[in-house]
Motif scaffolding. Structure first.
Motif, PDB file in Angstrom:
ATOM      1  N   MET A   1       0.837  -1.180   0.000  1.00 27.26           N
ATOM      2  CA  MET A   1       0.000   0.000   0.000  1.00 27.26           C
ATOM      3  C   MET A   1       0.883   1.246   0.000  1.00 27.26           C
ATOM      4  SD  MET A   1      -3.011   0.966   2.677  1.00 27.26           S
ATOM      5  CE  MET A   1      -4.447   1.607   1.856  1.00 27.26           C
ATOM      6  N   ALA A   2       0.381   2.322  -0.572  1.00 29.00           N
ATOM      7  CA  ALA A   2       1.117   3.584  -0.632  1.00 29.00           C
ATOM      8  C   ALA A   2       1.273   4.186   0.761  1.00 29.00           C
ATOM      9  CB  ALA A   2       0.397   4.558  -1.554  1.00 29.00           C
ATOM     10  N   THR A   3       2.315   4.973   0.934  1.00 33.02           N
ATOM     11  CA  THR A   3       2.578   5.604   2.231  1.00 33.02           C
ATOM     12  C   THR A   3       2.900   7.084   2.030  1.00 33.02           C
ATOM     13  OG1 THR A   3       4.937   5.113   2.188  1.00 33.02           O
ATOM     14  CG2 THR A   3       3.498   3.464   3.209  1.00 33.02           C
ATOM     15  N   PHE A   4       2.918   7.809   3.140  1.00 32.20           N
ATOM     16  CA  PHE A   4       3.401   9.183   3.171  1.00 32.20           C
ATOM     17  C   PHE A   4       4.239   9.333   4.435  1.00 32.20           C
ATOM     18  CE2 PHE A   4      -0.685   9.203   5.314  1.00 32.20           C
ATOM     19  CZ  PHE A   4      -0.462   9.952   6.463  1.00 32.20           C
ATOM     20  N   ASP A   5       5.059  10.359   4.486  1.00 30.41           N
ATOM     21  CA  ASP A   5       5.917  10.589   5.649  1.00 30.41           C
ATOM     22  C   ASP A   5       5.140  11.356   6.709  1.00 30.41           C
ATOM     23  OD1 ASP A   5       8.162   9.356   4.535  1.00 30.41           O
ATOM     24  OD2 ASP A   5       8.742  11.189   3.498  1.00 30.41           O
ATOM     25  N   LEU A   6       5.175  10.855   7.936  1.00 29.53           N
ATOM     26  CA  LEU A   6       4.535  11.522   9.068  1.00 29.53           C
ATOM     27  C   LEU A   6       5.613  11.927  10.057  1.00 29.53           C
ATOM     28  CD1 LEU A   6       2.023  12.348  10.747  1.00 29.53           C
ATOM     29  CD2 LEU A   6       2.047  10.030  11.691  1.00 29.53           C
ATOM     30  N   GLU A   7       5.585  13.202  10.434  1.00 25.81           N
ATOM     31  CA  GLU A   7       6.484  13.701  11.472  1.00 25.81           C
ATOM     32  C   GLU A   7       5.640  14.326  12.556  1.00 25.81           C
ATOM     33  OE1 GLU A   7       9.437  16.374   9.974  1.00 25.81           O
ATOM     34  OE2 GLU A   7      10.687  14.725   9.291  1.00 25.81           O
ATOM     35  N   LEU A   8       5.904  13.946  13.786  1.00 20.99           N
ATOM     36  CA  LEU A   8       5.214  14.504  14.943  1.00 20.99           C
ATOM     37  C   LEU A   8       6.269  15.143  15.831  1.00 20.99           C
ATOM     38  CD1 LEU A   8       2.755  14.960  16.740  1.00 20.99           C
ATOM     39  CD2 LEU A   8       3.095  12.677  17.651  1.00 20.99           C
ATOM     40  N   VAL A   9       6.150  16.467  15.992  1.00 15.03           N
ATOM     41  CA  VAL A   9       7.141  17.240  16.731  1.00 15.03           C
ATOM     42  C   VAL A   9       6.451  17.936  17.896  1.00 15.03           C
ATOM     43  CG1 VAL A   9       8.851  19.078  16.565  1.00 15.03           C
ATOM     44  CG2 VAL A   9       8.384  17.642  14.581  1.00 15.03           C
ATOM     45  N   SER A  10       7.017  17.770  19.092  1.00 18.18           N
ATOM     46  CA  SER A  10       6.544  18.502  20.268  1.00 18.18           C
ATOM     47  C   SER A  10       7.636  19.511  20.618  1.00 18.18           C
ATOM     48  CB  SER A  10       6.283  17.545  21.431  1.00 18.18           C
ATOM     49  OG  SER A  10       7.494  17.107  21.995  1.00 18.18           O
ATOM     50  N   PRO A  11       7.369  20.452  21.531  1.00 14.20           N
ATOM     51  CA  PRO A  11       8.421  21.403  21.905  1.00 14.20           C
ATOM     52  C   PRO A  11       9.679  20.717  22.446  1.00 14.20           C
ATOM     53  CG  PRO A  11       6.317  22.195  22.675  1.00 14.20           C
ATOM     54  CD  PRO A  11       6.092  20.795  22.158  1.00 14.20           C
ATOM     55  N   GLU A  12       9.520  19.532  23.047  1.00 14.70           N
ATOM     56  CA  GLU A  12      10.665  18.847  23.640  1.00 14.70           C
ATOM     57  C   GLU A  12      11.500  18.062  22.642  1.00 14.70           C
ATOM     58  OE1 GLU A  12       7.428  17.981  24.976  1.00 14.70           O
ATOM     59  OE2 GLU A  12       7.557  19.738  26.249  1.00 14.70           O
ATOM     60  N   LYS A  13      10.826  17.400  21.655  1.00 19.56           N
ATOM     61  CA  LYS A  13      11.580  16.508  20.780  1.00 19.56           C
ATOM     62  C   LYS A  13      10.761  16.055  19.587  1.00 19.56           C
ATOM     63  CE  LYS A  13      10.285  12.509  23.551  1.00 19.56           C
ATOM     64  NZ  LYS A  13      10.728  11.390  24.343  1.00 19.56           N
ATOM     65  N   LEU A  14      11.439  15.400  18.669  1.00 21.41           N
ATOM     66  CA  LEU A  14      10.801  14.736  17.540  1.00 21.41           C
ATOM     67  C   LEU A  14      10.300  13.384  18.041  1.00 21.41           C
ATOM     68  CD1 LEU A  14      10.218  14.496  14.464  1.00 21.41           C
ATOM     69  CD2 LEU A  14      12.488  13.485  14.260  1.00 21.41           C
ATOM     70  N   LEU A  15       8.997  13.169  18.027  1.00 20.69           N
ATOM     71  CA  LEU A  15       8.429  11.935  18.578  1.00 20.69           C
ATOM     72  C   LEU A  15       8.267  10.831  17.548  1.00 20.69           C
ATOM     73  CD1 LEU A  15       5.699  13.569  20.793  1.00 20.69           C
ATOM     74  CD2 LEU A  15       7.684  12.318  21.586  1.00 20.69           C
ATOM     75  N   LEU A  16       8.063  11.226  16.301  1.00 22.39           N
ATOM     76  CA  LEU A  16       7.783  10.218  15.279  1.00 22.39           C
ATOM     77  C   LEU A  16       8.212  10.771  13.935  1.00 22.39           C
ATOM     78  CD1 LEU A  16       6.168   7.493  14.744  1.00 22.39           C
ATOM     79  CD2 LEU A  16       4.256   8.967  14.208  1.00 22.39           C
ATOM     80  N   SER A  17       8.879   9.959  13.149  1.00 16.99           N
ATOM     81  CA  SER A  17       9.255  10.342  11.794  1.00 16.99           C
ATOM     82  C   SER A  17       9.432   9.073  10.982  1.00 16.99           C
ATOM     83  CB  SER A  17      10.544  11.165  11.796  1.00 16.99           C
ATOM     84  OG  SER A  17      10.884  11.532  10.478  1.00 16.99           O
ATOM     85  N   ARG A  18       8.379   8.735  10.226  1.00 19.50           N
ATOM     86  CA  ARG A  18       8.462   7.516   9.422  1.00 19.50           C
ATOM     87  C   ARG A  18       7.316   7.460   8.419  1.00 19.50           C
ATOM     88  NH1 ARG A  18       4.960   3.454  11.089  1.00 19.50           N
ATOM     89  NH2 ARG A  18       4.036   3.733  13.143  1.00 19.50           N
ATOM     90  N   PRO A  19       7.429   6.579   7.429  1.00 15.82           N
ATOM     91  CA  PRO A  19       6.337   6.413   6.476  1.00 15.82           C
ATOM     92  C   PRO A  19       5.160   5.679   7.140  1.00 15.82           C
ATOM     93  CG  PRO A  19       8.408   5.556   5.579  1.00 15.82           C
ATOM     94  CD  PRO A  19       8.635   5.858   7.022  1.00 15.82           C
TER      95      PRO A  19
END
Length: 136
Positions: free
Chosen positions: A1-19
Motif C-alpha cells: 500500500m502507498a505511504t506518506f511521511d509523518l512527522e510529529l514534533v513537540s516542543p521537547e523533541k521529535l516523537l515520530l518520523s516515518r512512512p
C-alpha cells in the motif's frame, strides 16, 4: 500500500518520523483521516488522539493537547503543543489536569473572551486526555 511521511514534533523533541499508510488527526473541525495524495492544507488541532495506521490496523496512538498540522500529498508534519503516547497517560494525572483546568476556567469568569476561550481549550484538551487515560 502507498505511504506518506509523518512527522510529529513537540516542543521537547521529535516523537515520530516515518512512512505510514494512514493517520487520523484531531482537527479543530473534527477528526480527519489522511491518506497518501491528500490535498495540501494547514489545520489547527484540538486536544485528542493521533492514530497512526499501517498494515490495516492502528500501530500507534499519541495524545496531543493542540497544535497545527501541515498536510501535503507526500508528507504530514504535526507541530503539537504537547504530545504523549496514550499508553503513558495515567488516569490520576488526567483527573488532576481536568480539575486544574476547570478551576482556571472558573477563575476567568469575568476576564476577556479570548482568555476564557484559551482556558476552555485547555479544559477540553484535559477532558480529552482523561477520556483516553488508562486506569492507573
Amino acid at each position: 500500500m502507498a505511504t506518506f511521511d509523518l512527522e510529529l514534533v513537540s516542543p521537547e523533541k521529535l516523537l515520530l518520523s516515518r512512512p505510514v499508510e494512514m493517520a487520523i488527526i484531531p482537527a479543530a473541525e473534527g477528526d480527519m483521516g489522511i491518506l497518501p495524495g491528500h490535498s495540501p492544507m494547514i489545520v489547527a488541532l484540538k486536544g485528542g488522539v493521533i492514530e497512526v495506521r499501517g498494515g490495516g490496523s492502528a500501530t500507534e496512538r499519541l495524545f496531543v493537547a493542540g497544535g497545527f498540522a501541515e498536510i501535503t500529498p507526500t508528507r504530514v508534519t504535526v507541530l503539537a503543543d504537547e504530545a504523549t503516547p496514550v499508553a503513558q497517560i495515567s488516569r490520576a494525572e488526567a483527573d488532576a489536569r481536568v480539575r486544574e483546568a476547570e478551576a482556571t476556567y472558573q477563575a476567568q469568569a469575568n476576564d476577556a473572551p479570548e482568555l476564557r476561550e484559551k482556558a476552555m481549550d485547555r479544559l477540553l484538551a484535559a477532558r480529552a486526555m482523561r477520556d483516553v487515560a488508562g486506569a492507573a
